[in-house]
Design an enzyme around this catalytic site. Structure first.
Site, PDB file in Angstrom:
ATOM      1  N   ASP A   9      35.346  32.472  36.384  1.00 13.83           N
ATOM      2  CA  ASP A   9      36.266  33.387  35.724  1.00 13.83           C
ATOM      3  C   ASP A   9      36.685  32.760  34.389  1.00 13.83           C
ATOM      4  OD1 ASP A   9      38.333  35.443  35.393  1.00 13.83           O
ATOM      5  OD2 ASP A   9      39.738  33.849  35.940  1.00 13.83           O
ATOM      6  N   ASP A  11      39.898  33.844  32.098  1.00  9.19           N
ATOM      7  CA  ASP A  11      41.335  33.681  31.879  1.00  9.19           C
ATOM      8  C   ASP A  11      42.035  33.021  33.055  1.00  9.19           C
ATOM      9  OD1 ASP A  11      41.876  34.709  29.256  1.00  9.19           O
ATOM     10  OD2 ASP A  11      41.250  36.670  30.005  1.00  9.19           O
ATOM     11  N   ASP A 181      40.946  32.112  39.413  1.00 12.03           N
ATOM     12  CA  ASP A 181      42.364  31.982  39.771  1.00 12.03           C
ATOM     13  C   ASP A 181      42.910  33.196  40.499  1.00 12.03           C
ATOM     14  OD1 ASP A 181      44.363  33.627  37.567  1.00 12.03           O
ATOM     15  OD2 ASP A 181      42.236  33.459  37.119  1.00 12.03           O
TER      16      ASP A 181
END
Length: 232
Positions: A9, A11, A181
């Site tokens: 991922d 961000d 996240d």
């Protein structure tokens, strides 16, 4: 040593989105001369998160997301006569210039990019994510980026990962891992597509959901140790 396929991922896993968002919305509100409203930056961030969750659930399109977060913000503060589309474009402009990274990301990537196949998987606007990624100097570490706008689907949809698998000519699921996240986007996406997951929980959040990652790490040191273990 086994070569792993690692789907990162962007961000809050590689890029520091919190810093980028804060700087971008602050500049946008300054330009509009409405930064003086109490807690308006924090309110925007809450509405933005809310809208992105709705985007993940296909409740908002990308175009709607770009305007809806500002509609909700201005409604809360009773601010009228502002063009949400134009303001959204101003925000995108500032965000595309934001290239803050999480401390230690370059050192972490330098240790693994020659040993494993690294890819980026991100929801967002193609031009903006590409600009941020290049400005951050992360381009050399990754073989390819998969961005939701260009793919016309998004995490956690199974189709997003099916298209990646097709593009790569297949995935060895025993040696492929999603690293991210977001429980609702990255980890749920892995569950939907049958790909193992590593929750990058550097904010040490509690998991109060039914979504269960295969592994959890709290910093890049732990991530490197886990990747080393998985590749043996």
């Amino acid at each position: 040593m086994k070569k792993l396929t690692l789907l990162f991922d962007a961000d809050d896993t590689l890029l520091d989105f919190d810093a980028a968002e804060t700087n971008s919305i602050t500049k946008t509100l300054e330009e509009l001369n409405i930064l003086h409203y109490d807690n308006i930056v924090e309110s925007y961030k809450a509405f933005n998160l809310q809208c992105w969750k709705e985007y993940e659930k296909n409740l908002l399109t990308k175009e709607q997301l770009g305007q809806e977060r500002f509609k909700r913000l201005f409604n809360k503060y009773k601010i009228e006569d502002l063009d949400c589309k134009k303001i959204g474009d101003i925000y995108w402009k500032y965000l595309s210039q934001a290239h803050e990274v999480i401390d230690g990301v370059h050192d972490m990537l330098k240790q693994i990019y020659n040993k494993h196949d690294l890819y980026v998987i991100t929801n967002g606007v193609y031009a903006i994510q590409t600009s941020r990624f290049n400005k951050a100097g992360l381009e050399p570490y990754f073989k390819k980026r998969y961005i939701s706008e260009l793919m016309q689907t998004r995490k956690p949809d199974k189709l997003f990962f099916d298209l990646i698998e097709k593009d790569l000519g297949g995935l060895d699921r025993e040696n492929t891992y999603i690293i991210g996240d977001s429980l609702s986007s990255d980890i749920q996406g892995g569950i939907n597509s049958g790909i193992k997951t590593i929750w990058f929980n550097n904010k040490k959040e509690e998991n109060n959901t039914s979504i269960t990652p295969d592994y959890t790490v709290y910093n890049y040191t732990e991530l490197l140790e886990l990747i080393d273990k998985l590749s043996r």
